[in-house]
Design an enzyme around this catalytic site. Sequence first.
Site, short mmCIF file in Angstrom:
data_model
loop_
_atom_site.label_atom_id
_atom_site.label_comp_id
_atom_site.label_asym_id
_atom_site.label_seq_id
_atom_site.Cartn_x
_atom_site.Cartn_y
_atom_site.Cartn_z
N SER A 176 29.67 55.29 62.65
CA SER A 176 29.66 56.73 62.94
C SER A 176 30.70 57.46 62.09
CB SER A 176 29.95 56.96 64.43
OG SER A 176 30.11 58.33 64.71
N HIS A 179 29.46 57.85 58.60
CA HIS A 179 28.45 58.90 58.59
C HIS A 179 29.10 60.28 58.61
CE1 HIS A 179 24.43 60.49 60.48
NE2 HIS A 179 24.54 60.77 59.20
N ARG A 211 26.48 70.56 61.77
CA ARG A 211 26.69 69.12 61.90
C ARG A 211 27.81 68.74 62.88
NH1 ARG A 211 24.43 66.28 57.20
NH2 ARG A 211 23.44 67.81 55.83
N CYS A 318 18.78 59.66 46.95
CA CYS A 318 19.71 60.29 46.01
C CYS A 318 20.60 59.24 45.38
CB CYS A 318 20.55 61.34 46.75
SG CYS A 318 21.98 61.93 45.82
N CYS A 321 24.31 59.56 46.31
CA CYS A 321 24.53 59.13 47.69
C CYS A 321 24.44 57.61 47.79
CB CYS A 321 23.52 59.79 48.62
SG CYS A 321 23.62 61.59 48.65
#
Length: 392
Positions: A176, A179, A211, A318, A321
């Site tokens: 998490s 992320h 977000r 991507c 990414c």
Amino acid sequence: VTGVLDDCLCDIDSIDNFNTYKIFPKIKKLQERDYFRYYKVNLKRPCPFWAEDGHCSIKDCHVEPCPESKIPVGIKAGHSNKYLKMANNTKELEDCEQANKLGAINSTLSNQSKEAFIDWARYDDSRDHFCELDPRSVYRPLNPLAPSRGEDDGESFYTWLEGLCLEKRVFYKLISGLHASINLHLCANYLLEETWGKPSWGPNIKEFKRRFDPVETKGEGPRRLKNLYFLYLIELRALSKVAPYFERSIVDLYTGNAEEDADTKTLLLNIFQDTKSFPMHFDEKSMFAGDKKGAKSLKEEFRLHFKNISRIMDCVGCDKCRLWGKLQTQGLGTALKILFSEKEIQKLPENSPSKGFQLTRQEIVALLNAFGRLSTSIRDLQNFKVLLQHSR
């Protein structure tokens, strides 16, 4: 986000001040050094879980390969002494991809592994030997990769999470936190507009609130940010633990430029001194503290679950990414490898390589760059706090 973090006795304000005034300026300089600017990665691996043929069409998502002619001579395989050749060797990099270590990523998957991943929810949560569960907790299958579908689902997930043992909570919080870090980078360096072929990048407050705002995320945003701080503490602890490895005279961050290499190592050791001075480190001794056989089995399952996460990076469309995802995942894996190898690090010989604990150049580069991204994320978060105050 304020207060004390769960599972450790550290407050967020202390981390903010430590990162802003001690770590961030130095880690940023270190990332600009040649030794840490080059990372070998395969961006063409197929996704092992589903058909993935769509790549990002935005040109800014592409990664420009580095021509071999521009790579510092010391980083190329075969241009260093025996010890450093071991750390830089291309064959070792290939072997590392199949290695049985947390620092190794990008492993290929057997059909059996693919089936196991597809059925991960049942496989992961129907087996109780991953860790000892609190008998009072509610234990139900839940896919850790699936987003919450509503307020009740989100709250039940965190209630479920708190009922798990420390090791499993740590696993979910690390993923998490990773992320959250990636999301912060997206918000801080957002493509705001593109006119006449000239893109304009910058912080996007609306995207940040989407977000992380408590209202828009039904209370989950602050939890995600706390997990970012938790991940920062884990990697900070790893840096403080691995310092003796780099303090030895035999370790040279070799690129071929003797003067720059010496300055790079001096800067790195300076960063290690700062990490050791932090007064509220995470105590990893509380993890895997049971009997030896059970602890060994638990570490192995922890490693296998983590490697499953690293394989997902080959499914990211991507290129940028995918590159940063692979690097940050390997960096986290290397940090965990360090935390699980404290005894081996303490026994390192001063003037010869150790067979008990070794870091490849790939792992070193990933470790410091991954921590650099976390440091940048926390810095970006401070900037958003200021922007939000002004917008009000």
